[in-house]
Design a protein around this motif. Structure first.
Motif, PDB file in Angstrom:
ATOM      1  N   ASP A 756       0.820  -1.204   0.000  1.00 27.86           N
ATOM      2  CA  ASP A 756       0.000   0.000   0.000  1.00 27.86           C
ATOM      3  C   ASP A 756       0.850   1.249   0.000  1.00 27.86           C
ATOM      4  OD1 ASP A 756      -2.819  -1.076   0.335  1.00 27.86           O
ATOM      5  OD2 ASP A 756      -1.649  -2.188   1.812  1.00 27.86           O
ATOM      6  N   SER A 757       2.061   1.136   0.474  1.00 28.25           N
ATOM      7  CA  SER A 757       2.980   2.268   0.301  1.00 28.25           C
ATOM      8  C   SER A 757       4.372   1.701   0.092  1.00 28.25           C
ATOM      9  CB  SER A 757       2.936   3.201   1.518  1.00 28.25           C
ATOM     10  OG  SER A 757       3.264   2.492   2.679  1.00 28.25           O
ATOM     11  N   ALA A 769       8.558  -1.015   2.074  1.00 28.34           N
ATOM     12  CA  ALA A 769       7.162  -1.183   1.660  1.00 28.34           C
ATOM     13  C   ALA A 769       6.308  -1.557   2.856  1.00 28.34           C
ATOM     14  CB  ALA A 769       7.061  -2.262   0.576  1.00 28.34           C
ATOM     15  N   ALA A 770       5.044  -1.178   2.806  1.00 33.02           N
ATOM     16  CA  ALA A 770       4.116  -1.534   3.888  1.00 33.02           C
ATOM     17  C   ALA A 770       2.802  -2.023   3.289  1.00 33.02           C
ATOM     18  CB  ALA A 770       3.875  -0.332   4.791  1.00 33.02           C
ATOM     19  N   GLN A 778      -0.397  -4.615   8.217  1.00 33.86           N
ATOM     20  CA  GLN A 778      -0.257  -6.062   8.016  1.00 33.86           C
ATOM     21  C   GLN A 778       1.200  -6.501   7.970  1.00 33.86           C
ATOM     22  OE1 GLN A 778      -2.875  -8.640   7.309  1.00 33.86           O
ATOM     23  NE2 GLN A 778      -3.607  -7.061   8.709  1.00 33.86           N
ATOM     24  N   ALA A 779       2.022  -5.741   7.236  1.00 24.86           N
ATOM     25  CA  ALA A 779       3.422  -6.143   7.096  1.00 24.86           C
ATOM     26  C   ALA A 779       4.263  -4.932   6.682  1.00 24.86           C
ATOM     27  CB  ALA A 779       3.552  -7.243   6.036  1.00 24.86           C
ATOM     28  N   VAL A 780       5.521  -4.975   7.093  1.00 26.61           N
ATOM     29  CA  VAL A 780       6.475  -3.930   6.695  1.00 26.61           C
ATOM     30  C   VAL A 780       7.766  -4.601   6.290  1.00 26.61           C
ATOM     31  CG1 VAL A 780       7.696  -1.833   7.373  1.00 26.61           C
ATOM     32  CG2 VAL A 780       5.565  -2.441   8.516  1.00 26.61           C
ATOM     33  N   ARG A 810       2.545   7.665   7.692  1.00 30.89           N
ATOM     34  CA  ARG A 810       3.656   8.274   6.953  1.00 30.89           C
ATOM     35  C   ARG A 810       5.000   7.881   7.568  1.00 30.89           C
ATOM     36  NH1 ARG A 810       0.236  12.589   6.087  1.00 30.89           N
ATOM     37  NH2 ARG A 810       0.869  13.642   8.002  1.00 30.89           N
ATOM     38  N   ARG A 811       5.004   7.675   8.892  1.00 27.22           N
ATOM     39  CA  ARG A 811       6.281   7.365   9.540  1.00 27.22           C
ATOM     40  C   ARG A 811       6.647   5.880   9.442  1.00 27.22           C
ATOM     41  NH1 ARG A 811       4.368  11.235  13.352  1.00 27.22           N
ATOM     42  NH2 ARG A 811       3.755   9.641  14.841  1.00 27.22           N
ATOM     43  N   VAL A 812       5.667   5.049   9.021  1.00 27.77           N
ATOM     44  CA  VAL A 812       5.926   3.611   8.998  1.00 27.77           C
ATOM     45  C   VAL A 812       7.129   3.265   8.128  1.00 27.77           C
ATOM     46  CG1 VAL A 812       5.018   1.420   8.106  1.00 27.77           C
ATOM     47  CG2 VAL A 812       3.646   2.783   9.680  1.00 27.77           C
ATOM     48  N   LEU A 813       7.216   3.893   6.951  1.00 32.05           N
ATOM     49  CA  LEU A 813       8.328   3.543   6.067  1.00 32.05           C
ATOM     50  C   LEU A 813       9.666   4.048   6.596  1.00 32.05           C
ATOM     51  CD1 LEU A 813       6.989   3.794   2.412  1.00 32.05           C
ATOM     52  CD2 LEU A 813       7.051   1.850   3.986  1.00 32.05           C
TER      53      LEU A 813
END
Ligand SMILES: Nc1nc2c(c(=O)[nH]1)N[C@H]1C(S)=C(S)[C@@H](COP(=O)(O)OP(=O)(O)OC[C@H]3O[C@@H](n4cnc5c(=O)[nH]c(N)nc54)[C@H](O)[C@@H]3O)O[C@H]1N2
Ligand SMILES: Nc1nc2c(c(=O)[nH]1)N[C@H]1C(S)=C(S)[C@@H](COP(=O)(O)OP(=O)(O)OC[C@H]3O[C@@H](n4cnc5c(=O)[nH]c(N)nc54)[C@H](O)[C@@H]3O)O[C@H]1N2
Ligand code: SF4
Ligand SMILES: [Mo]
Length: 884
Positions: A756-757, A769-770, A778-780, A810-813
């Protein structure tokens, strides 16, 4: 409701106060009334409640991988075992047991195997653990009996830790020693270990000897004692035999400290200091463990220590004893029931006069074997040859823990009937089971264990069993009855078994035999339920047990004398030849237990060290073009091991250390035992799992990744992976030595869908990627050219089922919450305090472990990290100027 039970990990055998909370437990506490720990618990013990639950447990019996019920499984086993016994003889069936069974389980297994199936081939993982100490006790004392007690470690004015790292492996004992040291600063500690371990932190002297030269060091001490006037001639004459031969042998190999220093690669002055301290300190306790036992001369090493204690009469006296510490929670119980291949039952051997007849009569046993059976390593060789057609493995994971596990795998793969009783669903060994039997685990099962100081404590069943799990004694008894042995295995419960075991302990009729539970043979069920810790022997003469043995100088040998043993030193075996070899040793880490089936479930216990590693001297790493944290192989003609390097100037140059814990459930190629050959001590049968040789080779990682929350069906060949359970999800640490040109494609393939990103930076070798499901993560996947990642606790916390706002997404990546500083590697597992926070606190003025505790809490719960905190404090203090 609060209940008292016993910790299922190490041989310290701490009492645990547990409060039941539904089908689980509240956070456990140390039992203030238990003599071993008086209220303390180490990091593993205090995480016990986190290892419960049904996830990953074996819940139903399985035959050939298919779930079945108990009736079917038992009927099947009854039929098959009867057929094998009738067609091929009882000795075509073998049992491989464990120091993690309860005494009651162990007793029933031993009785069933030896007395009713009629096989002598009953051995245990304790063979890999303390069988050298057992053999040494028998040679010296005539019986396998630990003479001292924990209090001796406190009363001693000199404690010698030989081949043992109790700061990590027997933490509560170490804390007791530390406390005694703080109260009496004149008291001394000597550590004899090639490595600088956490236990060395408080030592007054560290002898980092050349591995495998312990017998020379102790022989030299025996000579010194004779020449310095410390030899207690009157006591030796009255209570010992053959001191002259032992002294003569010692003089041959270790005539003086200079020779010892040279052969052991130590400074002469250090050797002299040790000898001087030992000679002049009547209250000396020598504590040893696997650094001595796991050797082809393990028995000799232990006797070399005992010789020195006999020469000075330091045995059975407060603060003065040789002390072999046990590793597993019930290694001692296994020795008591006689669950080793060379023993019959209850400290009676095959050659103990009258023992076979007495036991056969007592058990009404149809088929007691006449000769000892195969010991662990030989047992698996007999399986491989086809001499043994069925093996029943209980509470141990030999495809991880035996040396040369590939050979053991081969043996099991072609064995017609492999039965494995375990608590968890997947282990390396279970993968080869024809029949898998779900056993109850800690907090479910009920019975007794005996710790290192002969203290018997209750483990209590507190919570309902997961699924169909049953106690091991129940499973064995049911199969025995299915073979027609109804009366002998008609137990109402563990109390009845314990009473029978206590009676068997009186059968030898030898008044010199120390092991005797006669006074417990009439315990009522209620007394058994309420039983409080007690040290054997428990007899009409000593109804409350005994702290110390051999106080009167009478030993269990035929003439009552203790035996000096002449020791002719033998170095470690030469490992497989490899070019530019390093010496490899193996051992334990603070927060993991053996093959990680339980400690590997508690996220908190994986934060201290989370990947297989190779600890090496920085010079050796540099010589191999490796940096700290690089992935590298250890490889020899037998096997190979892949782990991350850890530079440590506490290693001797030319030697590396690998942890024993990782296995195929947790990493690609992390089996330490793969490097260790099947070399054994001919006296004890214990394998030499402290000495091997291997070449160190770079893995040459070209990329590194972390994947949280997902995993592909199968990892591609050649890739490195380590599975790290976290609080909310699982993190895979990944690396590869060939470049992956198309990360976007690979990511879609691994996770089976569009991210998704996404963030692509192919030139820098970076990719992120996330994947989301609605507004939930779900996953990173994070990919980097080097192994530099932020701490992942924050990312992990996002996997708690919760909607994520745009800012967070936004901070996940980036992998990090910009507001939260990264704590660095976790040092204090209890309070989750990282190295970076500790360093900051030290920079801000904290200058002691207690200051750090007040500021951050670290080290104030279980105390297991105190040695490391002390090291960080010391590193932070200014160098002494040298002129003061
Ligand atoms: N955290 C934790 N604690 C445990 C366990 C665990 O898995 N995890 N397991 C338990 C069990 S079953 C056992 S048996 C005990 C083991 O407890 P220990 O014996 O303390 O454990 P190890 O780390 O195997 O080995 C001890 C030391 O032997 C040293 N050594 C290696 N070769 C030599 C040598 O030639 N001479 C000398 N003098 N020393 C040498 C190693 O450097 C190592 O530091 O721990 C128990 N406690
Ligand atoms: N290279 C090298 N090898 C070593 C050592 C070393 O230092 N170096 N150390 C050796 C030593 S000292 C030891 S003790 C061994 C330990 O090695 P293992 O005994 O193979 O290791 P564990 O992980 O403790 O295995 C115990 C198994 O029993 C299961 N279990 C736990 N409780 C129960 C129960 O109540 N019933 C049943 N049926 N199953 C249960 C667990 O899930 C687990 O699968 O390793 C030995 N191998
Ligand atoms: S020292 Fe730790 S692991 Fe050992 S028995 Fe005590 S709490 Fe359990
Ligand atoms: Mo052990």
């Amino acid at each position: 409701m609060g209940c008292k039970t016993t910790c299922p990990y190490c041989g310290v055998g701490c009492g645990v106060d547990a409060t039941i909370n539904g089908n689980g437990l509240d956070p456990v506490r140390g039992d203030p009334d238990h003599p071993a720990n008086t209220g303390r618990l180490c990091v593993k013990g205090s995480a016990l409640h986190e290892t419960l639950g049904s996830q990953g447990r074996l819940t139903r019996p399985r035959i050939q991988g298919r779930d079945t019920d108990w009736d079917q499984a038992i009927q099947y086993l009854g039929t098959e075992l009867t057929r094998l016994r009738d067609e091929r003889g009882g000795d075509s069936i073998a049992f491989y047991l464990s120091g993690q069974l309860l005494t009651e389980d162990y007793y029933v297994a031993n009785k069933f195997a030896k007395g009713f199936i009629g096989t002598p081939h009953v051995d245990t993982n304790s063979r890999l653990c303390m069988s050298s100490a057992v053999a040494a006790h028998k040679r010296a004392f005539g019986e396998d009996a630990v003479p001292g007690c924990y209090e001796d470690l406190e009363l001693a004015d000199l404690v010698v830790l030989a081949g043992a790292n109790p700061a990590w492996n027997h933490p509560i004992l170490y804390q007791r020693m530390q406390k005694a040291g703080a109260e009496r600063p004149e008291r001394r500690m000597v550590v004899i270990d090639p490595r600088r371990t956490a236990s060395r932190e408080q030592a007054d002297l560290h002898l980092a000897l050349r591995p495998g030269t312990d017998t020379i060091l102790w022989n030299g001490l025996l000579v010194w004692l004779a020449d310095s006037g410390a030899w207690d001639h009157a006591w030796v004459e009255a209570h010992c035999s053959s001191p002259e031969a032992a002294l003569e042998a010692a003089r041959e190999s270790a005539p003086n400290p200079e020779t010892v220093a040279e052969r052991c690669d130590l400074a002469v002055a250090d050797v002299q200091t040790f000898y001087e301290w030992f000679a002049t300190t009547p209250r000396t306790t020598s504590f040893w463990s696997q650094g001595l036992n796991q050797s082809r001369s393990g028995t000799d090493r232990a006797n070399a220590i005992i010789n020195c204690h006999l020469a000075t009469g330091r045995i059975g006296r407060p603060g003065a004893t040789p002390f072999s510490v046990t590793g597993q929670p019930n290694a001692m119980g296994g020795r008591e029931v006689g669950g080793l291949a060379n023993q019959l039952a209850a400290h009676m051997d095959y050659d103990t006069p009258g023992a076979r007849e007495a036991l056969a009569h007592f058990w009404q046993a149809p088929a007691l074997p006449e000769e000892p059976g195969h010991k662990a390593v030989a047992l698996f060789e007999a399986i491989e040859r086809g001499d043994i057609q069925c093996v029943w493995i209980m509470a141990t994971n030999p495809l991880v823990s035996l040396p040369d596990p590939e050979r053991a795998r081969h043996a099991l793969a072609q064995c017609p009937l492999v039965i494995v009783s375990d608590c968890v669903a997947d282990t390396d060994t279970l993968a080869l089971a024809d029949v898998a039997l779900p056993a109850m685990g800690w907090a479910e099962k009920d019975g007794t264990v005996t710790n290192s100081e002969r203290c018997i404590s209750r483990q209590r069943g507190l919570i309902p069993a997961v699924g169909e799990a049953r106690p091991d004694w129940w499973i064995i008894s049911a199969v025995a009855r299915a073979m027609g042995f109804n009366a002998a295995f008609d137990y109402a419960g563990p109390a009845a078994i314990f009473r029978e075991h206590a009676l068997v302990s009186t059968l030898s009729g030898d008044p010199k035999q120390q092991f005797n539970l006669g006074a417990l043979a009439t315990l009522s069920d209620r007394d058994y339920d309420a039983m409080t810790p007690i040290q054997w022997p428990v007899t009409p003469e000593h109804p409350r047990g005994r702290e110390r043995l051999f106080q009167d100088g009478v030993f269990a040998t035929p003439d009552g004398h203790a035996c000096f043993i002449p020791i002719h030193p033998k170095g470690p075996a030469r490992g497989p030849t490899v070019t530019t070899p390093l010496r490899v040793t193996s051992g334990r880490i603070r927060d993991q237990w053996h093959t990680m089936t339980r400690t590997g479930r508690a996220a908190r216990l994986l934060q201290h060290l989370c990947e297989p590693f190779i600890e090496a001297h920085p010079d050796d790493l540099a010589a191999h073009d490796l940096a700290d944290g690089d992935l590298a192989w250890l490889s020899n003609g037998q096997g190979r091991y892949l782990g991350r390097t850890r530079a440590s100037d506490g290693m001797r140059p030319g030697e590396v250390f690998v942890p024993i814990h990782w296995n195929h459930q947790f990493t690609t190629n992390g089996l330490a035992s793969a490097l260790f050959p099947r070399v054994i001590d001919p006296l004890s049968g214990q394998p030499e799992t402290k000495h091997a040789t291997a070449a160190l080779l770079p893995f040459n990682a070209r990329w590194h990744a972390r994947l949280l929350g997902g995993q592909p069906e199968q990892w591609p060949e050649g890739l490195y992976w380590a599975r790290v359970p976290m609080e909310q999800t699982t993190c895979w640490h990944l690396a590869g030595n060939s470049p992956i040109p198309d990360w976007p494609g690979t990511a879609r393939q691994w996770l089976g869908g569009e991210p998704d990103s996404e963030m692509r930076d192919p030139r820098a070798g970076r990719y992120r990627a996330a994947w989301y499901h609605g507004d939930q993560l779900q996953a990173v996947l994070l990919v980097e050219p080097g192994n530099d990642f932020p701490g992942l606790d924050w990312l992990d916390s996002l996997f708690q089922a919760q909607p994520l706002d745009d800012g967070t997404r936004r901070r996940v990546l980036a992998g990090r919450d910009s507001d939260q500083p990264d704590p660095g590697p976790i040092i204090c597992s209890c309070y989750q305090v990282g190295e970076r926070r500790i360093e900051e606190a030290l920079a801000e003025g904290c200058d002691s472990v207690s200051d750090l505790g007040k500021e951050l809490g670290c080290g104030t719960n279980c105390g297991s990290c105190v040695p490391e905190l002390r090291q960080l404090v010391e590193q932070s203090l200014p160098e002494p100027s040298g002129d003061g």
